[in-house]
Scaffold this motif. Structure first.
Motif, mmCIF file in Angstrom:
data_model
loop_
_atom_site.group_PDB
_atom_site.id
_atom_site.type_symbol
_atom_site.label_atom_id
_atom_site.label_comp_id
_atom_site.label_asym_id
_atom_site.label_seq_id
_atom_site.Cartn_x
_atom_site.Cartn_y
_atom_site.Cartn_z
ATOM 1 N N PHE A 120 0.822 -1.206 0.000
ATOM 2 C CA PHE A 120 0.000 0.000 0.000
ATOM 3 C C PHE A 120 0.862 1.264 0.000
ATOM 4 N N TYR A 121 1.903 1.267 0.818
ATOM 5 C CA TYR A 121 2.732 2.465 0.984
ATOM 6 C C TYR A 121 3.385 2.877 -0.336
ATOM 7 N N ASN A 122 3.988 1.915 -1.026
ATOM 8 C CA ASN A 122 4.649 2.245 -2.289
ATOM 9 C C ASN A 122 3.658 2.676 -3.361
ATOM 10 N N ALA A 123 2.456 2.060 -3.349
ATOM 11 C CA ALA A 123 1.429 2.468 -4.320
ATOM 12 C C ALA A 123 0.960 3.892 -4.037
ATOM 13 N N ILE A 124 0.710 4.204 -2.760
ATOM 14 C CA ILE A 124 0.258 5.546 -2.383
ATOM 15 C C ILE A 124 1.342 6.578 -2.692
ATOM 16 N N LYS A 125 2.581 6.226 -2.339
ATOM 17 C CA LYS A 125 3.691 7.149 -2.563
ATOM 18 C C LYS A 125 3.887 7.424 -4.060
ATOM 19 N N ALA A 126 3.818 6.373 -4.891
ATOM 20 C CA ALA A 126 3.982 6.543 -6.335
ATOM 21 C C ALA A 126 2.839 7.367 -6.918
ATOM 22 N N TYR A 127 1.638 7.144 -6.394
ATOM 23 C CA TYR A 127 0.469 7.904 -6.857
ATOM 24 C C TYR A 127 0.640 9.390 -6.567
ATOM 25 N N LYS A 128 1.164 9.700 -5.377
ATOM 26 C CA LYS A 128 1.316 11.105 -4.981
ATOM 27 C C LYS A 128 2.475 11.799 -5.691
ATOM 28 N N THR A 129 3.470 11.023 -6.123
ATOM 29 C CA THR A 129 4.621 11.637 -6.796
ATOM 30 C C THR A 129 4.434 11.722 -8.305
ATOM 31 N N GLU A 130 3.352 11.141 -8.815
ATOM 32 C CA GLU A 130 3.096 11.190 -10.260
ATOM 33 C C GLU A 130 2.941 12.641 -10.703
ATOM 34 N N ASP A 131 3.593 12.973 -11.795
ATOM 35 C CA ASP A 131 3.555 14.323 -12.368
ATOM 36 C C ASP A 131 4.229 15.375 -11.488
ATOM 37 N N LYS A 132 5.003 14.912 -10.486
ATOM 38 C CA LYS A 132 5.743 15.855 -9.647
ATOM 39 C C LYS A 132 7.238 15.678 -9.899
ATOM 40 N N GLU A 134 9.721 16.904 -7.869
ATOM 41 C CA GLU A 134 10.463 16.708 -6.632
ATOM 42 C C GLU A 134 9.893 15.520 -5.857
ATOM 43 N N SER A 135 10.710 14.932 -4.970
ATOM 44 C CA SER A 135 10.268 13.805 -4.151
ATOM 45 C C SER A 135 9.375 14.309 -3.020
ATOM 46 N N LEU A 136 8.688 13.378 -2.343
ATOM 47 C CA LEU A 136 7.789 13.759 -1.260
ATOM 48 C C LEU A 136 8.568 14.306 -0.071
ATOM 49 N N GLY A 137 7.919 15.191 0.686
ATOM 50 C CA GLY A 137 8.526 15.730 1.893
ATOM 51 C C GLY A 137 8.201 14.865 3.097
ATOM 52 N N LEU A 224 15.961 9.851 6.353
ATOM 53 C CA LEU A 224 17.361 9.492 6.573
ATOM 54 C C LEU A 224 18.029 9.087 5.256
ATOM 55 N N LYS A 225 17.330 8.257 4.461
ATOM 56 C CA LYS A 225 17.874 7.838 3.170
ATOM 57 C C LYS A 225 18.067 9.039 2.244
ATOM 58 N N SER A 226 17.055 9.898 2.200
ATOM 59 C CA SER A 226 17.113 11.057 1.319
ATOM 60 C C SER A 226 18.257 11.994 1.705
ATOM 61 N N LYS A 227 18.356 12.303 3.004
ATOM 62 C CA LYS A 227 19.413 13.207 3.478
ATOM 63 C C LYS A 227 20.797 12.596 3.255
ATOM 64 N N TYR A 228 20.895 11.274 3.479
ATOM 65 C CA TYR A 228 22.179 10.585 3.315
ATOM 66 C C TYR A 228 22.627 10.624 1.853
ATOM 67 N N ASN A 229 21.689 10.350 0.944
ATOM 68 C CA ASN A 229 22.024 10.384 -0.488
ATOM 69 C C ASN A 229 22.323 11.806 -0.965
ATOM 70 N N LYS A 230 21.563 12.773 -0.439
ATOM 71 C CA LYS A 230 21.792 14.169 -0.828
ATOM 72 C C LYS A 230 23.178 14.634 -0.368
ATOM 73 N N ARG A 231 23.549 14.178 0.830
ATOM 74 C CA ARG A 231 24.868 14.554 1.351
ATOM 75 C C ARG A 231 25.991 13.983 0.486
ATOM 76 N N GLY A 232 25.736 12.799 -0.097
ATOM 77 C CA GLY A 232 26.734 12.176 -0.965
ATOM 78 C C GLY A 232 26.554 12.530 -2.431
ATOM 79 N N ASN A 233 25.684 13.527 -2.709
ATOM 80 C CA ASN A 233 25.420 13.979 -4.082
ATOM 81 C C ASN A 233 24.968 12.826 -4.987
ATOM 82 N N ARG A 234 24.053 12.003 -4.446
ATOM 83 C CA ARG A 234 23.510 10.883 -5.206
ATOM 84 C C ARG A 234 22.005 11.041 -5.358
#
Length: 332
Positions: A120-132, A134-137, A224-234
């Motif tokens: 459910f979580y991945n389906a909801i998240k993908a639905y909300k990020t469609e046509d956006k 930037e990633s979700l906050g 945590l994943k997002s901040k970690y990847n952003k810090r490593g420019n990934r």
């Protein structure tokens, strides 16, 4: 030259030289925006795998946590001095079977819960990020996880009731004649016959509050994943190492447990067959009056010891299995 009336939504053929057939110029209409386009069975299978494996490894600690959580002074309950004393006492009197009382509904519950939650979580998240772009906050991750948790609980609550009842059969391993329930199916049938659908959904309201636990955990994990990847420019969805997944999962789980543990005590006591409460408010009132704030945190130590590695196992298995299955699906 033939003149044709323009019909809305229909491509009118253009005049062409020498009667040549017109070439289609319009693109097919865009597919309707739908949640089901974002549903992936791989997420369900991967989450189920992680939940089952972590449950098999760590069920005895879950049993200890529940027995501590409902420990409210009733004489029929065994007295334990700590985690190791509880484990050794159960092993001494009931053997390995005693330590794994209630493991069947726990596997079904954990497997179904994690599988459906990721599903459910991945389906909801993908639905909300469609046509956006930037990633979700953080707030959007929190809401998405809470929605997934509520949907999952509606399906799995009866399984958690049977698990609690089976785990609290204190003398079943010593004297089988004192076993109130023979197993998961027997418990489901007896609870339904004696208590109706309401019995199968005991603890549902505090369970709904408990969706905040999963919501906080997933929000922290994603951030945590997002901040970690952003810090490593990934890219934000970059693949991490096993150790990195374990670290993110452990930190997010400890944060969520610390913030929401009391609801688990309240839910376990509502589902306990040895005591009767008139409802949620009655549990909270009696627990506070007799045991104070300490009563709402009974069992938290074995819970943290259990859920932290369980969460790490679940998330690592989920990430690995989902990538493997998606790789097969995409032919990579």
């Amino acid at each position: 030259m033939t003149i044709t009336a323009a019909v809305p939504g229909v491509q009118t053929p253009a005049c062409t030289a020498a009667g040549a057939a017109p070439k289609p110029t319009s693109a097919p209409p865009p597919a309707a925006r739908s949640l089901f386009r974002h549903v992936h069975i791989e997420n369900l299978a991967a989450g189920l795998s992680g939940g089952v494996i972590s449950t098999l490894v760590l069920h005895p600690l879950d049993l200890v946590k529940i027995r501590f959580a409902v420990s409210d002074g009733l004489e029929l309950r065994p007295k334990y001095n700590g985690i190791l004393h509880c484990l050794s006492t159960i092993w001494k009197h009931e053997g390995l079977r005693g330590l794994y009382q209630g493991v069947t509904p726990n596997m079904w519950g954990a497997g179904a819960s994690w599988g459906l939650y990721f599903f459910f979580y991945n389906a909801i998240k993908a639905y909300k990020t469609e046509d956006k772009l930037e990633s979700l906050g953080a707030t959007e991750h929190l809401v998405s996880a809470a929605e997934a948790g509520a949907m999952t609980l509606c399906i799995t609550n009866p399984i958690w009731v049977t698990k609690t009842r089976l785990v609290l059969q204190y003398e079943a391993g010593v004297d089988p004649s004192k076993r109130q329930y023979k197993g998961m199916i027997d418990a489901l049938i007896k609870i339904y016959k004696c208590e109706g659908i309401r019995g199968l959904y005991k603890g549902f309201v505090p369970g709904l509050f408990g969706t905040s636990h999963g919501a906080l955990q997933f929000m922290a994990y994603e951030e945590l994943k997002s901040k970690y990847n952003k810090r490593g420019n990934r890219p934000s969805d970059s693949k991490l190492s096993t150790l990195e997944y374990i670290t993110m999962a452990a930190l997010s789980k400890i944060f969520a447990v610390s913030a929401t543990y009391p609801y688990q005590v309240v839910r376990a006591r509502l589902q306990d067959q040895h005591n009767r409460y008139s409802g949620l408010v009655d549990v909270i009132h009696r627990t506070w009056r007799k045991e104070g704030i300490h009563g709402f945190y009974k069992g938290i130590v074995p819970n943290v010891i259990r859920v932290t590695p369980a969460c790490c196992i679940t998330f690592v298995v989920y990430e690995k299995v989902s990538r493997l299955l998606l790789g097969f699906k995409n032919g990579n």
